[in-house]
Write a protein that holds these residues in place. Structure first.
Motif, PDB file in Angstrom:
ATOM      1  N   MET A 139       9.624 -10.079  34.617  1.00  0.00           N
ATOM      2  CA  MET A 139      10.909  -9.416  34.855  1.00  0.00           C
ATOM      3  C   MET A 139      11.450  -8.930  33.531  1.00  0.00           C
ATOM      4  O   MET A 139      11.481  -9.639  32.543  1.00  0.00           O
ATOM      5  CB  MET A 139      11.850 -10.442  35.484  1.00  0.00           C
ATOM      6  N   THR A 140      11.877  -7.697  33.504  1.00  0.00           N
ATOM      7  CA  THR A 140      12.514  -7.178  32.306  1.00  0.00           C
ATOM      8  C   THR A 140      13.716  -6.367  32.745  1.00  0.00           C
ATOM      9  O   THR A 140      13.798  -5.940  33.872  1.00  0.00           O
ATOM     10  CB  THR A 140      11.581  -6.241  31.517  1.00  0.00           C
ATOM     11  N   ASN A 178      -0.181 -13.333  39.852  1.00  0.00           N
ATOM     12  CA  ASN A 178       0.785 -14.183  40.559  1.00  0.00           C
ATOM     13  C   ASN A 178       2.023 -13.438  41.038  1.00  0.00           C
ATOM     14  O   ASN A 178       2.839 -13.993  41.751  1.00  0.00           O
ATOM     15  CB  ASN A 178       1.143 -15.468  39.811  1.00  0.00           C
ATOM     16  N   GLN A 179       2.108 -12.156  40.705  1.00  0.00           N
ATOM     17  CA  GLN A 179       3.092 -11.296  41.353  1.00  0.00           C
ATOM     18  C   GLN A 179       2.601  -9.852  41.243  1.00  0.00           C
ATOM     19  O   GLN A 179       2.274  -9.391  40.151  1.00  0.00           O
ATOM     20  CB  GLN A 179       4.485 -11.453  40.725  1.00  0.00           C
ATOM     21  N   GLY A 180       2.514  -9.180  42.351  1.00  0.00           N
ATOM     22  CA  GLY A 180       2.039  -7.802  42.343  1.00  0.00           C
ATOM     23  C   GLY A 180       3.145  -6.836  42.713  1.00  0.00           C
ATOM     24  O   GLY A 180       4.328  -7.102  42.470  1.00  0.00           O
ATOM     25  N   LYS A 206       9.812 -12.216  43.828  1.00  0.00           N
ATOM     26  CA  LYS A 206      10.585 -12.889  42.789  1.00  0.00           C
ATOM     27  C   LYS A 206      11.339 -11.905  41.899  1.00  0.00           C
ATOM     28  O   LYS A 206      12.557 -11.961  41.813  1.00  0.00           O
ATOM     29  CB  LYS A 206       9.671 -13.781  41.953  1.00  0.00           C
ATOM     30  N   SER A 207      10.617 -11.009  41.253  1.00  0.00           N
ATOM     31  CA  SER A 207      11.304 -10.095  40.332  1.00  0.00           C
ATOM     32  C   SER A 207      10.719  -8.677  40.331  1.00  0.00           C
ATOM     33  O   SER A 207      11.076  -7.867  39.477  1.00  0.00           O
ATOM     34  CB  SER A 207      11.277 -10.666  38.915  1.00  0.00           C
ATOM     35  N   HIS A 208       9.806  -8.381  41.266  1.00  0.00           N
ATOM     36  CA  HIS A 208       9.263  -7.014  41.369  1.00  0.00           C
ATOM     37  C   HIS A 208       9.686  -6.411  42.705  1.00  0.00           C
ATOM     38  O   HIS A 208       8.895  -5.776  43.393  1.00  0.00           O
ATOM     39  CB  HIS A 208       7.728  -7.025  41.283  1.00  0.00           C
ATOM     40  N   LYS A 209      10.922  -6.609  43.041  1.00  0.00           N
ATOM     41  CA  LYS A 209      11.382  -6.245  44.389  1.00  0.00           C
ATOM     42  C   LYS A 209      11.261  -4.746  44.673  1.00  0.00           C
ATOM     43  O   LYS A 209      11.439  -3.924  43.776  1.00  0.00           O
ATOM     44  CB  LYS A 209      12.838  -6.679  44.572  1.00  0.00           C
ATOM     45  N   VAL A 215       2.917  -5.831  37.372  1.00  0.00           N
ATOM     46  CA  VAL A 215       1.949  -6.857  37.764  1.00  0.00           C
ATOM     47  C   VAL A 215       2.083  -8.040  36.806  1.00  0.00           C
ATOM     48  O   VAL A 215       2.149  -7.856  35.590  1.00  0.00           O
ATOM     49  CB  VAL A 215       0.504  -6.306  37.706  1.00  0.00           C
ATOM     50  N   ASP A 216       2.141  -9.250  37.368  1.00  0.00           N
ATOM     51  CA  ASP A 216       2.164 -10.471  36.545  1.00  0.00           C
ATOM     52  C   ASP A 216       0.802 -11.155  36.634  1.00  0.00           C
ATOM     53  O   ASP A 216       0.317 -11.435  37.740  1.00  0.00           O
ATOM     54  CB  ASP A 216       3.221 -11.458  37.079  1.00  0.00           C
ATOM     55  N   PHE A 217       0.215 -11.434  35.482  1.00  0.00           N
ATOM     56  CA  PHE A 217      -1.046 -12.166  35.438  1.00  0.00           C
ATOM     57  C   PHE A 217      -0.773 -13.594  34.972  1.00  0.00           C
ATOM     58  O   PHE A 217      -0.050 -13.805  33.985  1.00  0.00           O
ATOM     59  CB  PHE A 217      -2.022 -11.498  34.465  1.00  0.00           C
ATOM     60  N   PRO A 252       4.226 -19.623  32.110  1.00  0.00           N
ATOM     61  CA  PRO A 252       3.628 -18.642  31.187  1.00  0.00           C
ATOM     62  C   PRO A 252       2.888 -17.557  31.978  1.00  0.00           C
ATOM     63  O   PRO A 252       2.174 -17.866  32.933  1.00  0.00           O
ATOM     64  CB  PRO A 252       2.633 -19.480  30.368  1.00  0.00           C
ATOM     65  N   HIS A 253       3.073 -16.327  31.630  1.00  0.00           N
ATOM     66  CA  HIS A 253       2.312 -15.235  32.243  1.00  0.00           C
ATOM     67  C   HIS A 253       2.507 -13.967  31.440  1.00  0.00           C
ATOM     68  O   HIS A 253       3.365 -13.908  30.552  1.00  0.00           O
ATOM     69  CB  HIS A 253       2.715 -15.030  33.714  1.00  0.00           C
ATOM     70  N   LEU A 254       1.714 -12.957  31.783  1.00  0.00           N
ATOM     71  CA  LEU A 254       1.910 -11.628  31.207  1.00  0.00           C
ATOM     72  C   LEU A 254       2.498 -10.733  32.283  1.00  0.00           C
ATOM     73  O   LEU A 254       1.923 -10.604  33.366  1.00  0.00           O
ATOM     74  CB  LEU A 254       0.572 -11.032  30.737  1.00  0.00           C
ATOM     75  N   HIS A 255       3.616 -10.115  31.969  1.00  0.00           N
ATOM     76  CA  HIS A 255       4.176  -9.065  32.830  1.00  0.00           C
ATOM     77  C   HIS A 255       3.706  -7.745  32.237  1.00  0.00           C
ATOM     78  O   HIS A 255       3.965  -7.450  31.073  1.00  0.00           O
ATOM     79  CB  HIS A 255       5.707  -9.159  32.826  1.00  0.00           C
ATOM     80  N   PHE A 256       3.000  -6.965  33.052  1.00  0.00           N
ATOM     81  CA  PHE A 256       2.520  -5.653  32.598  1.00  0.00           C
ATOM     82  C   PHE A 256       3.012  -4.582  33.547  1.00  0.00           C
ATOM     83  O   PHE A 256       2.920  -4.730  34.774  1.00  0.00           O
ATOM     84  CB  PHE A 256       0.981  -5.640  32.558  1.00  0.00           C
TER      85      PHE A 256
HETATM   86 ZN   LIG Z   1       6.835  -9.486  36.159  1.00  0.00          ZN
END
Ligand SMILES: [Zn+2]
Length: 286
Positions: A1-2, A140-142, A147-150, A159-161, A246-250
């Motif tokens: 989320m940003t 874990n989020q596409g 959660k935060s990519h509504k 995309v969250d990895f 911990p994850h990468l949001h891209f």
């Molecule tokens: Zn994200």
């Protein structure tokens, strides 16, 4: 989320109101992103508002103001694009007369220049996985993540990895680094951490921007202005900002104005073909 940083300032003869209001705003956010700083300064006939970028080469700022007994020299709301270093004047509020004047303004800013012609990038992006060859990570989020990519939100196609802290993050597309933030060391599963993320922003050849978010403190290995190729190691993943783990949001985005950006759908090139990110699926960079 940003999200973009936003802050409201209020100044008038009732200066006590400023303290109360500013204190309340501070309580909602644990961090302030230092990449864009907005401040105002008195002039002989009013007030001038300045913007300064720090670790960022391009930004878009939208300024709104409520003026009493003052006039802005530009129509409001005012959107300005910045791509020069230093402390840049972005607005001037002039007093109409000697008495009864006050001003109140708020602003939003985005990392990158506004898409003036509304035609940057295509309908979607095909890119490399944002991590080294031979490595796999779960999504874990596409797209449209709850959660935060509504759906309908600025991050709807991010995309969250699920990358453990300290994993190598690589460039998914070539371009020029236009933003690096690396000083933050806090994060957590609460919106109050939203402006605590470390990140790297890359401007692509088509004018869109790539964002790599939640990076570990001090880990970025590239600097603003540096040209990078697909696969260039950028930083280590981390857990800074608004993140439950911990994850990468891209994401790949374009800027609409200082308050809004839109992400483009991103698909990943693998040896087996173009891979569509789906929550729970594993992307292997083969
Ligand atoms: Zn994200």
């Amino acid at each position: 989320m940003t999200s973009s940083a936003g802050k409201i300032l209020f100044v008038s003869a009732l200066w006590l109101a400023l303290l109360v209001f500013d204190g309340a705003a501070f309580a909602l956010e644990r961090c302030q992103d230092p990449s864009v700083k907005i401040e105002d300064q008195a002039t002989p006939d009013g007030v001038q508002v300045f913007a300064t970028m720090n670790g960022l080469l391009e930004s878009t700022i939208t300024l709104r103001a409520q003026l009493k007994g003052m006039t802005c020299t530009n129509p409001l709301p005012l959107t300005v694009c910045l791509n020069t270093p230093g402390r840049i004047p972005i607005a001037t509020f002039r007093r109409d007369g000697p008495a009864n004047w006050s001003y109140k303004y708020s602003y939003g800013w985005q990392k990158g220049l506004m898409d003036y012609n509304k035609n940057l990038g295509g309908q979607y992006v095909v890119c490399a996985p944002p991590f080294p060859r031979g490595v796999s990570y779960k999504v874990n989020q596409g797209f449209f993540g709850a959660k935060s990519h509504k759906r309908g939100g600025a991050d709807q196609y991010a995309v969250d990895f699920a990358m453990p802290e300290g994993s190598v993050v690589c460039a998914a597309l070539a371009g020029t680094v236009i933003g690096v933030r690396s000083e933050s060391d806090i994060g957590g599963d609460d919106i109050s951490f939203v402006h605590c993320s470390n990140y790297i922003i890359v401007k692509h050849l088509d004018g869109t921007y790539g964002e790599y978010v939640h990076l570990r403190q001090g880990s970025p290995r590239v600097r603003p202005g540096q040209q990078i190729a697909v696969g260039t190691p950028l930083a280590f993943s981390g857990h800074t900002g608004f993140a439950d783990a911990p994850h990468l949001h891209f994401g790949v985005y374009k800027v609409l104005d200082g308050d809004r950006k839109v992400t483009l759908p991103v698909y990943f090139q693998t040896s087996a073909g173009v891979w569509t990110p789906k929550e729970g699926a594993v992307l292997e960079n083969n």
